[in-house]
Design an enzyme around this catalytic site. Structure first.
Site, PDB file in Angstrom:
ATOM      1  N   ASP A 123      -0.431   7.453 -11.757  1.00 26.34           N
ATOM      2  CA  ASP A 123      -1.239   8.627 -11.421  1.00 26.34           C
ATOM      3  C   ASP A 123      -0.458   9.719 -10.696  1.00 26.34           C
ATOM      4  O   ASP A 123      -1.005  10.430  -9.848  1.00 26.34           O
ATOM      5  CB  ASP A 123      -2.471   8.215 -10.582  1.00 26.34           C
ATOM      6  CG  ASP A 123      -3.323   7.188 -11.279  1.00 26.34           C
ATOM      7  OD1 ASP A 123      -3.385   7.234 -12.523  1.00 26.34           O
ATOM      8  OD2 ASP A 123      -3.918   6.330 -10.597  1.00 26.34           O
TER       9      ASP A 123
ATOM     10  N   LYS B 257       1.649  12.472 -14.754  1.00 27.50           N
ATOM     11  CA  LYS B 257       2.540  12.407 -15.926  1.00 27.50           C
ATOM     12  C   LYS B 257       1.959  13.202 -17.099  1.00 27.50           C
ATOM     13  O   LYS B 257       2.675  13.889 -17.807  1.00 27.50           O
ATOM     14  CB  LYS B 257       2.717  10.942 -16.389  1.00 27.50           C
ATOM     15  CG  LYS B 257       3.370  10.051 -15.359  1.00 27.50           C
ATOM     16  CD  LYS B 257       3.400   8.612 -15.810  1.00 27.50           C
ATOM     17  CE  LYS B 257       2.040   7.940 -15.818  1.00 27.50           C
ATOM     18  NZ  LYS B 257       1.409   7.763 -14.500  1.00 27.50           N
TER      19      LYS B 257
ATOM     20  N   GLY C 282      -4.784   6.578 -17.565  1.00 26.86           N
ATOM     21  CA  GLY C 282      -5.693   7.716 -17.579  1.00 26.86           C
ATOM     22  C   GLY C 282      -4.867   8.942 -17.253  1.00 26.86           C
ATOM     23  O   GLY C 282      -4.402   9.086 -16.134  1.00 26.86           O
ATOM     24  N   HIS C 283      -4.605   9.768 -18.261  1.00 24.84           N
ATOM     25  CA  HIS C 283      -3.714  10.918 -18.084  1.00 24.84           C
ATOM     26  C   HIS C 283      -4.517  12.219 -18.166  1.00 24.84           C
ATOM     27  O   HIS C 283      -5.078  12.536 -19.215  1.00 24.84           O
ATOM     28  CB  HIS C 283      -2.606  10.890 -19.136  1.00 24.84           C
ATOM     29  CG  HIS C 283      -1.694   9.698 -18.992  1.00 24.84           C
ATOM     30  ND1 HIS C 283      -0.684   9.415 -19.868  1.00 24.84           N
ATOM     31  CD2 HIS C 283      -1.637   8.735 -18.038  1.00 24.84           C
ATOM     32  CE1 HIS C 283      -0.043   8.321 -19.470  1.00 24.84           C
ATOM     33  NE2 HIS C 283      -0.624   7.882 -18.371  1.00 24.84           N
TER      34      HIS C 283
ATOM     35  N   GLN D  43       1.478   4.255 -16.422  1.00 27.35           N
ATOM     36  CA  GLN D  43       1.643   3.547 -15.143  1.00 27.35           C
ATOM     37  C   GLN D  43       2.825   4.144 -14.366  1.00 27.35           C
ATOM     38  O   GLN D  43       3.084   5.322 -14.475  1.00 27.35           O
ATOM     39  CB  GLN D  43       1.803   2.036 -15.344  1.00 27.35           C
ATOM     40  CG  GLN D  43       0.543   1.317 -15.805  1.00 27.35           C
ATOM     41  CD  GLN D  43       0.218   1.503 -17.264  1.00 27.35           C
ATOM     42  OE1 GLN D  43       1.036   1.238 -18.134  1.00 27.35           O
ATOM     43  NE2 GLN D  43      -0.977   1.942 -17.591  1.00 27.35           N
TER      44      GLN D  43
ATOM     45  N   PRO E 134     -11.494   4.524  -5.481  1.00 29.53           N
ATOM     46  CA  PRO E 134     -10.734   5.416  -4.589  1.00 29.53           C
ATOM     47  C   PRO E 134      -9.290   4.933  -4.528  1.00 29.53           C
ATOM     48  O   PRO E 134      -9.039   3.734  -4.457  1.00 29.53           O
ATOM     49  CB  PRO E 134     -11.421   5.254  -3.224  1.00 29.53           C
ATOM     50  CG  PRO E 134     -12.357   4.120  -3.346  1.00 29.53           C
ATOM     51  CD  PRO E 134     -12.543   3.787  -4.789  1.00 29.53           C
TER      52      PRO E 134
END
Ligand code: GDP
Ligand code: IMO
Ligand code: MG
Length: 436
Positions: free
Chosen positions: A13, A16, A40-41, A222, A302
């Site tokens: 996160d 990227k 998740g990008h 990742q 979170p």
């Protein structure tokens, strides 16, 4: 062919997706080489927000090829849903190609991921997408590949061979519910039918593009500290985000890689369990979490927040072969009186400046901090490095010095216009630090 690998330098996160989108404008192809829909990008593209998970970021760029490499694991159901959502937003996704050698995430992998986490009281804190069990089956030679999925006969054979073993594990080891062959078969053959036209030998494709002189971006998912070999094992993911993973996971020779861009968040975040020496369990951490909207794209958890950790980053530069840095989210630190960077760890009176393999040592590591005065200005519209407040410039300079790696780009917000390239990413010129 010229190739740039984009890796996350921390625990994921780092931003990227945004950097791949930016570099993609000067390239022809983007290949995802590992991970799956645990990624998740986030990309803001022409003011629209996209959150990509299985698909390479190039999918939102017309005229680009978006390749799912052999190293990625594919959940066909999730992938088809992601494709549908993009189509409904008016995107042409005909540039998608999927490696016939990529392994398939099956429903029993997802069940096993959840059951294993449950049985261990959430030991790793995985995304429960079935990533670990799919890679485990791949290594254990019990995997199902895309080439099988799109061939009903072959799919029936491999599923028949492996399902009883998986059902045994699910029912006998974890007391879970067995999967029915016919139900899976019918559902997944249909997914195969829908995906078939995208499935190809992407190694041959990339070689052809290479011979045509095309430029390629290898999109890491990742982060290096989550790498199965080089991260905080066992609190890692089950693949190799490191630079070398790009060659293996795309079927491209390492000689095709010119640069490795390490994406760095100006502080650190982590989702899931595992050691985190610079973690801030206080109001500064809370403030950064809220300012940076630090909640997971996939699981909405979170994110844990901490200061920048130069010990971990030096390790990443080393193991991933990072040649240039891209520093994101500098804006999130605006308003802090002072900012810290861990330059070493103290363990039992000893100073460590290399990231230890031993988690017990890591858990007792006390960061040695260097403090840099903060800045109060809103920097979200600053465009040039030399126009940043002097303390923000000092912060960037210090990161370059500590990592002995030049900065390619810095960002003061999530949008492309807030992300500033300092040089041509493809240039092979000798790098100079602090070129302001
Ligand atoms: P990825 O998985 O590495 O692609 O990163 P994610 O998309 O999961 O998380 C990065 C988050 O930071 C996203 O919400 C981005 O929109 C946001 N982001 C990226 N760069 C910046 C930046 O420079 N400033 C701020 N404030 N947010 C950023
Ligand atoms: P992107 O590409 C942050 C973390 C999980 C967990 C560990 C193992 O968006 O940066 P897994 O489901 O992979 O077996 O979980 O890895 N993790 C990530 N953390 N960003 C990611 O991807 C991640 N993908 C997995 O939270 O700690
Ligand atoms: Mg992410």
């Amino acid at each position: 062919m010229a190739g740039i690998v984009v890796v996350g330098s921390q625990w994921g996160d780092e931003g990227k997706g945004k950097i791949v989108d930016l570099l993609c404008q000067t390239a022809d192809v983007v290949v995802r080489y590992q991970g799956g829909d645990n990624a998740g990008h986030t990309v803001y593209h022409q003011n629209e927000k996209f959150e990509l998970s299985s698909l390479p970021v190039a999918i939102i760029n017309p005229n680009h090829l978006a390749v799912i490499g052999n190293g990625e694991v594919v959940n066909p159901k999730a992938l088809l849903l992601e494709m549908k959502m993009l189509r409904e937003r008016g995107l042409d996704i005909s540039g998608l190609r999927i490696s016939d050698r990529a392994h398939v995430i099956m429903p029993y992998h997802i069940a096993l991921d959840a059951l294993c986490e449950q049985a261990s009281g959430g030991r790793i804190g995985t995304t429960k997408k079935g990533i670990g069990p799919t890679y485990a089956d791949k290594i254990n030679r019990r995997g199902i590949r895309m080439v099988d999925l799109v061939d009903p006969k072959s799919f029936a054979e491999v599923l028949k061979e492996f399902l009883p073993e998986k059902n045994n594990e699910i029912t006998k080891l974890y007391g879970g519910q067995a999967f029915d062959f016919q139900t899976i078969y019918d559902e997944y053959v249909e997914y195969g039918r829908q995906l078939e036209k995208y499935v190809t030998d992407t190694t041959v494709l990339l070689d052809k593009l290479s011979q045509e002189g095309k430029r390629i971006i290898f999109e890491g998912a990742q982060g290096i500290m989550l790498d199965i070999d080089h991260g905080t094992y066992p609190y890692v993911t089950s693949s190799n985000p490191v630079g070398g993973g790009a060659a293996v996971g795309s079927g491209t020779g390492p000689n095709k890689i010119n640069q490795v861009v390490g994406v760095v968040k100006a502080y650190t975040s982590r989702v899931g369990e595992g050691p985190f020496p610079t973690e801030l369990k206080n109001e500064i951490g809370d403030k950064i979490r809220e300012t940076g909207h630090e909640y997971g794209v996939i699981t909405k958890r979170p994110r844990r927040i901490g200061w920048l950790d130069a010990v971990a980053l030096r390790h990443s530069v080393l193991v991933a072969g990072i040649t240039q840095l891209s520093i994101n989210s500098l804006d999130v630190l605006s308003g802090l009186k002072e900012i810290k960077i861990a330059t070493a760890y103290k363990v039992d009176g000893r100073t460590l400046d290399h990231f230890p393999a031993n988690l017990r040592i890591l858990e007792n590591a006390v960061p040695v901090y260097e403090t840099i005065p903060g800045w109060s200005e809103d920097i979200s519209e600053v465009q040039r490095r030399q126009d940043l407040p002097v303390n923000a410039q000092n912060y960037l300079n210090r990161i370059e010095d500590l990592l002995k790696t030049p900065i390619l780009a810095f960002a003061v917000g999530p949008h492309a216009e807030q992300t500033h390239l300092l040089k041509d990413p493809w240039s092979e010129d000798k790098e100079v630090l602090h070129t302001i």
